[in-house]
Write an enzyme that holds these catalytic residues in place. Structure first.
Site, PDB file in Angstrom:
ATOM      1  N   LYS A   1       4.451   5.722  -5.313  1.00 45.55           N
ATOM      2  CA  LYS A   1       4.428   5.790  -6.780  1.00 45.55           C
ATOM      3  C   LYS A   1       3.487   6.892  -7.259  1.00 45.55           C
ATOM      4  CE  LYS A   1       3.227   3.084 -10.886  1.00 45.55           C
ATOM      5  NZ  LYS A   1       2.649   1.799 -11.367  1.00 45.55           N
TER       6      LYS A   1
ATOM      7  N   ASN B   1       0.829  -1.216   0.000  1.00 43.96           N
ATOM      8  CA  ASN B   1       0.000   0.000   0.000  1.00 43.96           C
ATOM      9  C   ASN B   1       0.858   1.259   0.000  1.00 43.96           C
ATOM     10  OD1 ASN B   1      -2.381  -1.458   0.010  1.00 43.96           O
ATOM     11  ND2 ASN B   1      -2.588  -1.424   2.238  1.00 43.96           N
TER      12      ASN B   1
ATOM     13  N   TYR C   1       7.411 -13.032  10.635  1.00 43.65           N
ATOM     14  CA  TYR C   1       8.127 -11.765  10.664  1.00 43.65           C
ATOM     15  C   TYR C   1       9.322 -11.793   9.703  1.00 43.65           C
ATOM     16  CZ  TYR C   1      10.507  -7.605  12.446  1.00 43.65           C
ATOM     17  OH  TYR C   1      11.121  -6.379  12.541  1.00 43.65           O
TER      18      TYR C   1
END
Length: 232
Positions: free
Chosen positions: A18, A12, A58
């Site tokens: 971008k 996200n 993780y």
């Protein structure tokens, strides 16, 4: 959820970077090296991670985040920086976040035994928070993508760390041994040659100088916490 946060959260934010033309910083981790077979660890080392282990959500989450970051950099022209952060400590950490430095400090102040998992001979490297901040600023201000190891090469076993905590807080503190956690890395020490050369960065604060600053903060908060309990 940890894996999903690392992957979807990074995706996200890369999409946002971008769209608005921003420089993106990925705060990755030394955990991408897993239980390393190389010591100290250079950025060129690909790691030794158990992909189905208890810690893998993780470790692999951050490894995937690095992959996504480089994909967006190469494929979409997003300007990115990658930092692989090693164990960091300092004021304002959560009192009970489960990290070894905050665990030891909080336990010593509360007059509880220091909990050591396994034989305590596994090693870690601990950097003071201000050193990390300076490293991240240098990385973002520079022209190099990375990844860069940001950590203090000073290496301590868990028993050595416990001894430093005892010297700083309470020399009478005791140690309580518990079974080790799965896939716990035996050694962890950054090779920071790349950061020194390209970022002109290296940590300045040794453990014995930084730890008392953290202890003062923890002592004040734990004291206030205890006073609050007494008032109920």
């Amino acid at each position: 959820m940890i894996y999903k946060t690392n992957v979807m959260g990074t995706l996200n934010m890369l999409g946002l970077a971008k769209r608005i033309g921003a420089r993106f910083l990925l705060t990755s981790t030394s955990e991408v090296y897993g239980d390393p077979l190389e010591h100290p660890q250079k950025e060129t080392y690909w790691g030794n991670v158990n992909p189905i282990g208890e810690r893998s959500c993780y470790d692999e989450g951050k490894r995937t985040a690095e992959t996504l970051t480089m994909d967006y950099h190469r494929g979409a022209g997003v300007e990115v920086r990658i930092a692989r952060i090693f164990n960091t400590y300092g004021p304002r950490m959560c009192l009970d976040d489960g990290r070894v430095v905050s665990n030891f400090v909080a336990q010593a102040i509360r007059k509880q035994p220091l909990t050591v998992y396994g034989d305590g001979k596994q090693t870690r490297s601990f950097q003071y928070v201000s050193d990390l901040v300076n490293g991240l600023v240098a990385l973002m201000d520079g022209e190099h993508v990375g990844p860069f190891n940001l950590g203090n090469p000073g290496e301590f076993t868990m028993l050595e760390l416990a001894q430093v905590v005892k010297e700083t807080i309470d020399s009478s503190a005791t140690i309580e041994y518990k079974p080790n956690t799965a896939d716990d890395p035996h050694m962890r020490k950054p090779d920071i040659s790349k950061a020194k050369e390209l970022l002109n960065w290296e940590p300045k604060v040794p453990l014995r100088e930084g730890l008392p600053l953290m202890v003062n903060d923890f002592r004040n908060r734990i004291l206030n916490e205890d006073e609050g309990k007494g008032m109920r």
